[in-house]
Motif scaffolding. Structure first.
Motif, mmCIF file in Angstrom:
data_model
loop_
_atom_site.group_PDB
_atom_site.id
_atom_site.type_symbol
_atom_site.label_atom_id
_atom_site.label_comp_id
_atom_site.label_asym_id
_atom_site.label_seq_id
_atom_site.Cartn_x
_atom_site.Cartn_y
_atom_site.Cartn_z
ATOM 1 N N UNK A 26 30.281 -11.924 -20.155
ATOM 2 C CA UNK A 26 31.420 -13.004 -19.950
ATOM 3 C C UNK A 26 30.932 -14.334 -20.446
ATOM 4 N N UNK A 27 29.600 -14.746 -19.582
ATOM 5 C CA UNK A 27 28.632 -15.411 -19.579
ATOM 6 C C UNK A 27 28.174 -16.367 -20.639
ATOM 7 N N UNK A 28 27.577 -15.219 -21.739
ATOM 8 C CA UNK A 28 27.271 -15.904 -22.949
ATOM 9 C C UNK A 28 27.524 -15.673 -24.061
ATOM 10 N N UNK A 29 28.370 -14.576 -24.234
ATOM 11 C CA UNK A 29 28.601 -13.916 -25.396
ATOM 12 C C UNK A 29 30.439 -14.520 -25.414
ATOM 13 N N UNK A 30 31.168 -15.161 -24.535
ATOM 14 C CA UNK A 30 32.332 -14.860 -24.344
ATOM 15 C C UNK A 30 33.351 -15.510 -25.764
ATOM 16 N N UNK A 31 32.638 -16.853 -26.312
ATOM 17 C CA UNK A 31 32.951 -16.747 -28.544
ATOM 18 C C UNK A 31 33.024 -15.649 -28.854
ATOM 19 N N UNK A 32 32.139 -15.307 -28.593
ATOM 20 C CA UNK A 32 31.956 -13.650 -30.238
ATOM 21 C C UNK A 32 32.485 -12.295 -29.572
ATOM 22 N N UNK A 33 32.196 -12.252 -28.437
ATOM 23 C CA UNK A 33 32.876 -10.848 -28.439
ATOM 24 C C UNK A 33 33.340 -11.057 -26.449
ATOM 25 N N UNK A 34 34.075 -9.364 -26.751
ATOM 26 C CA UNK A 34 34.353 -9.307 -24.714
ATOM 27 C C UNK A 34 34.503 -7.834 -24.959
ATOM 28 N N UNK A 35 34.210 -7.523 -23.681
ATOM 29 C CA UNK A 35 33.830 -6.278 -23.433
ATOM 30 C C UNK A 35 34.242 -5.499 -21.738
ATOM 31 N N UNK A 36 35.389 -4.729 -21.367
ATOM 32 C CA UNK A 36 36.095 -4.418 -20.257
ATOM 33 C C UNK A 36 35.420 -3.160 -19.952
ATOM 34 N N UNK A 37 35.557 -3.443 -19.169
ATOM 35 C CA UNK A 37 34.789 -1.959 -18.080
ATOM 36 C C UNK A 37 35.113 -0.607 -18.391
ATOM 37 N N UNK A 38 36.166 -1.008 -18.707
ATOM 38 C CA UNK A 38 37.345 0.707 -19.721
ATOM 39 C C UNK A 38 36.629 0.399 -21.136
ATOM 40 N N UNK A 39 36.009 -0.294 -21.271
ATOM 41 C CA UNK A 39 35.511 0.320 -22.889
ATOM 42 C C UNK A 39 33.945 0.319 -21.911
ATOM 43 N N UNK A 40 32.897 -0.175 -22.042
ATOM 44 C CA UNK A 40 31.973 -0.687 -21.238
ATOM 45 C C UNK A 40 31.450 0.936 -20.433
ATOM 46 N N UNK A 41 31.908 1.737 -19.812
ATOM 47 C CA UNK A 41 31.320 2.897 -19.046
ATOM 48 C C UNK A 41 31.679 3.782 -19.826
ATOM 49 N N UNK A 42 33.014 3.427 -20.315
ATOM 50 C CA UNK A 42 33.027 5.446 -21.171
ATOM 51 C C UNK A 42 31.397 5.290 -22.404
ATOM 52 N N UNK A 43 31.279 4.438 -23.219
ATOM 53 C CA UNK A 43 30.923 3.440 -24.193
ATOM 54 C C UNK A 43 29.469 3.971 -23.617
ATOM 55 N N UNK A 44 28.534 3.317 -22.352
ATOM 56 C CA UNK A 44 27.734 3.838 -21.932
ATOM 57 C C UNK A 44 27.301 5.393 -21.735
ATOM 58 N N UNK A 45 27.949 5.854 -20.833
ATOM 59 C CA UNK A 45 28.617 7.325 -21.232
ATOM 60 C C UNK A 45 27.976 8.139 -22.220
ATOM 61 N N UNK A 46 28.542 7.599 -23.406
ATOM 62 C CA UNK A 46 28.394 8.757 -24.507
ATOM 63 C C UNK A 46 26.990 7.964 -25.573
ATOM 64 N N UNK A 47 26.552 6.988 -24.802
ATOM 65 C CA UNK A 47 25.301 6.904 -25.540
ATOM 66 C C UNK A 47 24.709 7.755 -24.683
ATOM 67 N N UNK A 48 24.062 8.018 -23.802
ATOM 68 C CA UNK A 48 23.669 8.643 -22.553
ATOM 69 C C UNK A 48 23.883 10.215 -23.058
ATOM 70 N N UNK A 49 24.535 10.600 -23.498
ATOM 71 C CA UNK A 49 24.560 11.780 -24.200
ATOM 72 C C UNK A 49 24.423 11.795 -25.157
#
Length: 169
Positions: A26-49
């Motif tokens: 949000x602070x640094x990359x807001x112009x480049x991309x966005x990421x909601x908690x609903x996207x981040x946490x499932x992606x983190x879990x998939x990366x961990x798996x």
């Protein structure tokens, strides 16, 4: 844009919690991309798996354990492979511009409010980007924030010209 690679790139800099990742995006990359908690946490879990990241749980008094994610060797290899691939075409989506496209359906007072709110949002982004820029040491990150600042400046100039053209100033 892959949230998977966004997360791997940020974790390659240093370990972070999901909250830290969201805040940084949000602070640094807001112009480049966005990421909601609903996207981040499932992606983190998939990366961990997939063994691309590992998680360390840090106990906290009276609160759930803090989960700090760290990139693994496998994750670094995936990030490097992605970084070396050709860049996909940009897919910029801006709701403000879509609404402006159909603005002939709006009463003038609503159009004025919409433009004013957009100006305030861009000015806020500009202020936070300037503050964030002063905290960065990585020259590539500074360049991205400089891009954001240039885009803010251009959009504010365009909005001012738009106001003059449609007579809402």
């Amino acid at each position: 844009m892959s949230h998977r690679h966004l997360i791997l790139g940020l974790l390659a800099e240093h370990p972070m919690t999901g909250y830290d990742i969201k805040k940084h995006v949000s602070a640094t990359l807001g112009t480049v991309t966005n990421a909601s908690y609903g996207t981040l946490y499932p992606t983190l879990h998939k990366l961990r798996d997939d063994d691309a990241v590992e998680v360390q749980e840090i106990p906290q008094a009276g609160r759930p354990s803090k989960k700090v994610y760290k990139i693994t060797i496998k994750g670094k290899e995936e990030l490097m492979q992605w970084l070396q691939q050709p860049t996909a075409a940009d897919q910029v989506k801006r709701e403000f511009l879509l609404k402006l496209y159909f603005a002939n359906n709006l009463p003038a007072e609503h159009l004025k409010i919409m433009i004013s709110e957009r100006q305030k949002a861009v000015e806020t982004l500009q202020e936070t980007s300037r503050a964030e820029r002063n905290l960065l040491n990585n020259p590539w990150q500074v360049r991205i924030v400089d891009y954001t600042l240039a885009m803010c400046k251009a959009e504010l100039e365009w909005l001012k010209q738009l106001e003059l053209e449609i007579g809402v100033a």
